[in-house]
Every structure is written in structure tokens, then in C-alpha cells.
Motif scaffolding. Structure first.
Motif, short mmCIF file in Angstrom:
data_model
loop_
_atom_site.label_atom_id
_atom_site.label_comp_id
_atom_site.label_asym_id
_atom_site.label_seq_id
_atom_site.Cartn_x
_atom_site.Cartn_y
_atom_site.Cartn_z
N PRO A 84 16.16 -6.09 45.78
CA PRO A 84 16.89 -7.12 46.54
C PRO A 84 17.80 -6.53 47.61
CG PRO A 84 17.09 -7.48 44.17
CD PRO A 84 16.49 -6.12 44.36
N ALA A 85 18.42 -5.36 47.31
CA ALA A 85 19.34 -4.78 48.29
C ALA A 85 18.56 -4.28 49.50
CB ALA A 85 20.13 -3.64 47.66
N GLY A 86 17.41 -3.64 49.25
CA GLY A 86 16.60 -3.12 50.36
C GLY A 86 15.69 -4.18 50.96
N ARG A 87 15.67 -5.40 50.37
CA ARG A 87 14.82 -6.50 50.84
C ARG A 87 13.36 -6.09 50.97
NH1 ARG A 87 18.28 -8.54 55.70
NH2 ARG A 87 20.25 -8.83 54.62
N CYS A 88 12.83 -5.54 49.86
CA CYS A 88 11.41 -5.20 49.86
C CYS A 88 10.86 -5.32 48.45
CB CYS A 88 11.20 -3.78 50.40
SG CYS A 88 11.97 -2.52 49.39
N VAL A 89 9.53 -5.44 48.37
CA VAL A 89 8.86 -5.41 47.07
C VAL A 89 7.94 -4.20 47.06
CG1 VAL A 89 8.95 -7.90 46.69
CG2 VAL A 89 6.95 -6.92 47.81
N ARG A 90 7.64 -3.70 45.86
CA ARG A 90 6.78 -2.51 45.75
C ARG A 90 5.52 -2.86 44.99
NH1 ARG A 90 11.85 -0.11 45.00
NH2 ARG A 90 12.46 0.80 46.99
N THR A 91 4.42 -2.35 45.48
CA THR A 91 3.16 -2.41 44.75
C THR A 91 2.81 -0.95 44.41
OG1 THR A 91 1.67 -2.09 46.62
CG2 THR A 91 2.47 -4.32 46.27
N ALA A 92 1.69 -0.72 43.75
CA ALA A 92 1.34 0.66 43.41
C ALA A 92 1.13 1.49 44.68
CB ALA A 92 0.09 0.68 42.55
N GLU A 93 0.65 0.81 45.75
CA GLU A 93 0.30 1.58 46.96
C GLU A 93 1.33 1.53 48.07
OE1 GLU A 93 -2.20 -0.74 45.92
OE2 GLU A 93 -3.09 0.83 44.70
N SER A 94 2.14 0.47 48.11
CA SER A 94 2.97 0.32 49.31
C SER A 94 4.28 -0.42 49.03
CB SER A 94 2.18 -0.43 50.39
OG SER A 94 1.88 -1.72 49.91
N THR A 95 5.07 -0.47 50.07
CA THR A 95 6.32 -1.24 50.03
C THR A 95 6.21 -2.30 51.12
OG1 THR A 95 7.55 0.69 49.33
CG2 THR A 95 8.82 -1.03 50.40
N VAL A 96 6.58 -3.53 50.79
CA VAL A 96 6.46 -4.62 51.77
C VAL A 96 7.85 -5.22 51.98
CG1 VAL A 96 5.29 -6.81 52.31
CG2 VAL A 96 4.14 -5.11 50.87
N ASP A 97 8.30 -5.21 53.23
CA ASP A 97 9.64 -5.74 53.55
C ASP A 97 9.60 -7.25 53.70
OD1 ASP A 97 10.67 -3.18 53.61
OD2 ASP A 97 10.12 -2.92 55.73
N TYR A 98 10.71 -7.90 53.37
CA TYR A 98 10.77 -9.35 53.54
C TYR A 98 12.11 -9.78 54.12
CZ TYR A 98 13.50 -9.41 49.12
OH TYR A 98 14.44 -9.19 48.14
N ASP A 99 12.07 -10.95 54.78
CA ASP A 99 13.31 -11.67 55.10
C ASP A 99 13.54 -12.73 54.02
OD1 ASP A 99 13.75 -10.32 57.60
OD2 ASP A 99 12.06 -11.47 58.38
N VAL A 100 12.39 -13.33 53.57
CA VAL A 100 12.43 -14.34 52.51
C VAL A 100 11.37 -13.95 51.49
CG1 VAL A 100 11.90 -16.75 51.95
CG2 VAL A 100 13.18 -16.22 54.03
N LEU A 101 11.77 -13.93 50.23
CA LEU A 101 10.80 -13.61 49.17
C LEU A 101 10.59 -14.86 48.31
CD1 LEU A 101 9.18 -11.45 47.57
CD2 LEU A 101 11.23 -11.11 46.18
N VAL A 102 9.33 -15.16 48.00
CA VAL A 102 9.04 -16.32 47.13
C VAL A 102 8.29 -15.83 45.90
CG1 VAL A 102 7.95 -18.56 46.94
CG2 VAL A 102 8.85 -17.81 49.16
#
Ligand SMILES: Cc1cc2nc3c(=O)[nH]c(=O)nc-3n(C[C@H](O)[C@H](O)[C@H](O)COP(=O)(O)OP(=O)(O)OC[C@H]3O[C@@H](n4cnc5c(N)ncnc54)[C@H](O)[C@@H]3O)c2cc1C
Length: 480
Positions: A84-102
Motif C-alpha cells: 500500500p505504501a509503494g502503491r503496487c501489487v506483486r505477482t511472481a513475475e512482476s510488479t504492477v503500479d496503481y493509482d486505484v486498486l480494486v
């Protein structure tokens, strides 16, 4: 201003619908970029219709859901953590940035603590299958041959739909349910007995008030009364649990589900939750109608189409989708006939598989169970939706005869009557779509989405189309 990056975790019924709703409002991606990360390998499908796939009336191809174009969709991609602090989610392969997460992570099957049902690596033991996904469905169908003994663990809505589907394929089905009556969340004991009798008449054995103590792969289920239910296949359908692991690990407030307010917002202002994983005060989770209503509200909010949009809860009606069984339950069904604060009427005709219970408060429908009387179910549901006063002749209402026969014509339905519950489509909306040029059930479905959820409103929509074809033939042109 650059478009907001909305990341949706889960490509189930809520996540796929949200992506579609966002694109309807922002087709050119001017305001919102959408990324959907879905753990399943399949494209979006209608989970509600999995029991029809088991029953053989549908196939994996016919239950595909429409999908939004211009969306970055990543299948077979599990989100493993949220920062939440870095505003991103992680998968096994990558990191995906968000402004809004659902979060639209749905729920998973709850597995009861039956000895031997789960292996050491946490998987279901050989011969045992959950009933939640298309892959589960394919595993069930591989084994569900005519004559195969099958045990269904759980006599709730989904377990019974699976049981009916497999019995229809010629399997020898036994339902094992720990409570004294079936569908105990939605039915009272008397209604449960009527339902059990109906199922038995369809060749399904029902074992009530017993726990599955031990699973013996290849042999079946040893029950806590010492008996054995022979089974080559055990379908586990003992309830669901909202999928909240990601949310709790990220420090979001979780109770039974991820706690959200009327904006579907969690305690982190950039993170929202919808569908089965979300817990809103006005919602009984686990049904598609709230999930789809929430998706529409959230699409209004994240695209800025209607910043005042709010989700206030959904009055839900439960229907059993099983061939030869017509069952609807809504509201408060557990009030007793001698209740001090409610008027409760009850008619039982177990020999013919009929049961009707009506709970009234202040002359309004507060709850009902209707089995085997579809006309009564339709009228009572309409009264419940409208909050209108019940007719003084209560018995006629229970028997489905409160209106003269002709009044069951679509012409007499009020415009506000909800015809398709899953998509919350009223008769008035169908009439409006007809007047805009949607002149067949298929065009009405495309225009309004009616019939595209559980499909139980298909006959009513066809009836409305037939009535409109006679009352307002397309050749007469569009009426105002
Ligand atoms: C057999 C069956 C019959 C049903 N019948 C009815 C019915 O008649 N009427 C009704 O209203 N409802 C019915 N339901 C319930 C209905 O399907 C759900 O309410 C609905 O699917 C909820 O949508 P959802 O998107 O919240 O969850 P889901 O549809 O479960 O989708 C959640 C998705 O999120 C994915 N996911 C989870 N965690 C992650 C992660 N970490 N990363 C990426 N992806 C993730 C999952 O793999 C899944 O694809 C039925 C359900 C089943 C199983």
C-alpha cells in the motif's frame, strides 16, 4: 491530466464486470487505464452457470462472459502481495503500479475438517473435488459417469445444484449435510423436509444431521454415525469463505470479508473491494447481484462519471437452479408461525413437493419461502421488491392466485418490477429497450443484459418480448 491506473485483482464475475463497466463509461481510455490480474487460466465465464455445465444444458463455451476491449488482461497471474505504501501489487513475475486498486478476489470453497480429505501438501485428496471453478467442473465431469457413486459434501444451494446435475447424468448421488435440514441458511426445517422429499423422488439420497468423519479414497465417506457412503467421487460444497488473505496481509480491515463503506472503499482510500470478498453492511455476500451492482457504482466513481454514486445494499432473493425444482427464498424466513411480531402463514403439500411460507410485517412482505408454486414466487417477489402492501386475501397470495389468470400477462406487471435480478433490470427498462429497437429476446439481452446472469428470467423476458411484439409491433416504428 494523465489517465488513472486502475488495477483489478481477480477476473471473476465482479472483476470482469467492473472492467466492462469502466470501458462503457470511458471507451477511449481518456480517464482510466485498466489492468486486470486473474489467477484462473480461463477467460471470464459465468460462474453461476457452472451447475448448468454439470447438468449438461450448457458448456464451457456457452457460459463465456462478455469482456471489455482496451484492457490489459493478464490471465494465469496470481497477485501474491500488495504494497500500500509503494502503491503496487506483486505477482511472481512482476510488479504492477496503481493509482486505484480494486480487490475482486471472490471466495473459495471451505473444506470441512474431515480426516483424510486434505493431503499433507494442502490439496484435496484423490477423488475429492471442490465446486467453485471451471477447472473443478471439468474434474467433476471427467469422473461423473452414469452409475458412478458420488457423495456431495454439503446440502446448501451449490451442493444441491451439483447433486441434481450429476443425478441427471445418471450418477448415484448421496448428499451428506451436517444440519438437520437442507439449505438451512435459506429454508426453515419444514421447507427443508419438502425439498429433501423432492430430491429423493429424483433419485438423490439425502443424509441429514451427520458429519463426514473420514474420507477413504476409492471407498467413500465414513460418517460419524458409523455408516459408510460409498463414493468414487466426493464433491466438496460445504460453504465458501471470502478470499481475504491479500487484504489482511496488507493491513486492510478484514472481518468476514474486506470491510468497505458505501463507496466500496476500504480503510485505505486508494483500495476498494467488490463482490464476494467485500463486506458491506447491507449485503449478504456470495451472490452475483450485489457484485454487479457494486461494479456499476465503482465504475461511476473511478471514472468520475458520477462522483455521488453510492452502494446501499441489495435485497437478495435466492433461487435454486435445478431441473424439476422451483425454489425461491427471500428475507426473514425463520420467523415462527406463532411469532409475536410478525404475521406468518404456511402451507405444506409435501406429497406434491409444494411449500409456501409468507412472513409479513406491517402488512409488507418481510420474508418468504416458496417451493413448487412458481406463480406465488413471482408475485411475492414483486411485492417484496416494491415494498407494497400484501393483498388482504393472504391464502390466494400463497397459492399464486392473488391475481386473476389474465393478470399474469406481462402487461399487468408494474414497470418497476425487477425481471432480471442478477442484473437488476426492470420491466420498464425492457420496454424502453424495445422502443429503442431491441425487438427480440436476444436483442433485449444485449441491450439490457437481462437473462445474462443465472438465466432464470429467460421465460419472463420471452413473454415480455411476445407481448410487446403484439402490442407495439416493430413495423409501427418507435414510439415515444
Ligand atoms: C456453482 C455455483 C453456482 C452459483 N449460483 C449462483 C446463483 O444462482 N446466483 C447467484 O447470485 N450467485 C451464485 N453463485 C455465486 C456467484 O458465482 C458469486 O457470487 C460471484 O461469482 C462473485 O463474483 P466475484 O468476482 O466476487 O468472485 P469470483 O467469481 O469467485 O471471482 C474471483 C476471482 O478472483 C481470482 N483471484 C482470487 N485471488 C486472486 C489473486 N490473489 N490474484 C489474482 N486473482 C485472484 C479467482 O481465481 C477468481 O477467478 C454461484 C457460485 C457457484 C460456484
Amino acid at each position: 491530466m494523465s489517465p488513472r491506473r486502475v488495477v483489478i485483482v481477480g477476473h471473476g464475475m465482479a472483476g470482469a464486470r467492473l472492467a466492462e463497466e469502466i470501458r462503457r463509461r470511458d471507451p477511449d481510455r481518456d480517464r482510466v487505464l485498466v489492468t486486470v490480474l486473474g489467477e484462473e487460466r480461463h477467460r471470464a465465464y459465468n460462474r453461476v452457470l457452472l451447475s448448468s455445465v454439470i447438468g449438461g444444458s450448457m458448456t464451457p463455451q456457452t457460459i463465456r462472459l462478455p469482456e471489455a476491449a482496451e484492457v490489459d488482461l493478464r490471465l494465469d497471474t496470481k497477485v501474491i502481495s500488495i504494497d500500500p505504501a509503494g502503491r503496487c501489487v506483486r505477482t511472481a513475475e512482476s510488479t504492477v503500479d496503481y493509482d486505484v486498486l480494486v480487490l475482486a478476489t471472490g471466495s473459495r470453497s471451505w473444506v470441512p475438517p474431515t480426516e483424510g480429505l486434505v493431503t499433507e501438501d494442502g490439496e484435496l485428496a484423490p477423488g475429492a473435488v471442490a465446486f467453485r471453478t471451471l477447472d473443478d467442473c471439468e474434474r467433476i465431469l471427467e469422473r461423473a459417469r452414469p452409475g458412478t457413486p458420488v457423495a456431495v459434501l454439503g446440502g446448501g444451494l451449490l451442493g444441491l445444484e451439483a447433486a441434481r446435475g450429476m443425478a441427471g447424468r445418471g450418477c448415484l448421488v448421496t448428499v451428506v449435510h451436517p444440519v438437520g435440514h437442507l439449505m438451512d441458511r435459506q429454508l426453515d426445517p419444514a421447507a427443508g423436509r419438502v425439498l429433501a422429499r423432492t430430491l429423493e423422488s429424483l433419485g438423490i439420497e439425502v443424509r441429514l444431521g451427520v458429519l463426514a468423519a473420514r474420507y477413504l479414497p476409492g471407498d467413500g465417506l465414513k460418517l460419524d454415525d458409523g455408516s459408510l457412503v460409498a463414493a468414487e467421487l466426493v464433491v466438496v460444497s460445504a460453504g465458501v469463505k471470502p478470499e481475504t488473505g491479500l487484504a489482511s496481509a496488507a493491513g486492510l480491515t478484514v472481518d468476514r470479508g474486506v470491510v468497505v463503506d458505501d463507496s466500496l472503499r476500504t480503510n485505505d482510500p486508494r483500495v476498494y473491494a467488490i463482490g464476494d470478498c467485500a463486506q458491506h453492511p447491507g449485503t449478504v455476500s456470495g451472490l452475483v447481484q450485489p457484485a454487479w451492482e457494486q461494479a456499476a457504482v465503482l465504475a461511476d466513481l473511478v471514472t468520475g462519471t458520477n462522483p455521488a454514486a453510492r452502494y446501499r445494499g441489495t435485497p437478495v432473493v435466492t433461487r435454486l437452479k435445478a431441473r424439476d425444482i422451483d425454489l425461491a427464498a427471500l428475507g426473514d424466513v425463520h420467523a415462527e408461525v406463532d411469532s409475536a411480531d410478525a404475521e406468518v402463514l404456511c402451507l405444506q403439500d409435501p406429497a406434491r413437493g409444494r411449500y409456501a411460507k409468507l412472513v409479513l410485517r406491517d402488512d409488507r412482505v418481510a420474508g418468504a419461502i416458496v417451493i413448487g408454486v412458481p406463480e406465488a414466487a413471482a408475485t411475492i417477489t414483486q411485492l417484496y421488491d416494491r415494498g407494497g402492501p400484501a393483498p388482504s386475501d393472504r391464502l390466494s397470495l400463497l397459492l399464486g392466485r392473488s391475481l386473476p389468470a389474465a393478470a399474469h400477462s406481462p402487461a399487468d406487471l408494474p414497470a418497476s418490477a425487477v425481471v432480471c435480478r442478477c442484473n437488476t433490470v426492470s420491466k420498464g427498462q425492457l420496454v424502453a429497450a424495445w422502443r429503442r429497437g431491441a425487438h427480440s429476446p436476444a436483442e433485449l439481452a444485449e441491450n439490457t443484459r437481462a437473462t445474462t446472469g443465472c438465466g432464470s428470467c429467460r421465460d419472463t423476458v420471452r413473454g415480455i418480448a411476445d407481448w410487446l411484439a403484439a402490442a407495439e409491433p416493430p413495423s409501427r416504428g418507435v414510439r415515444a
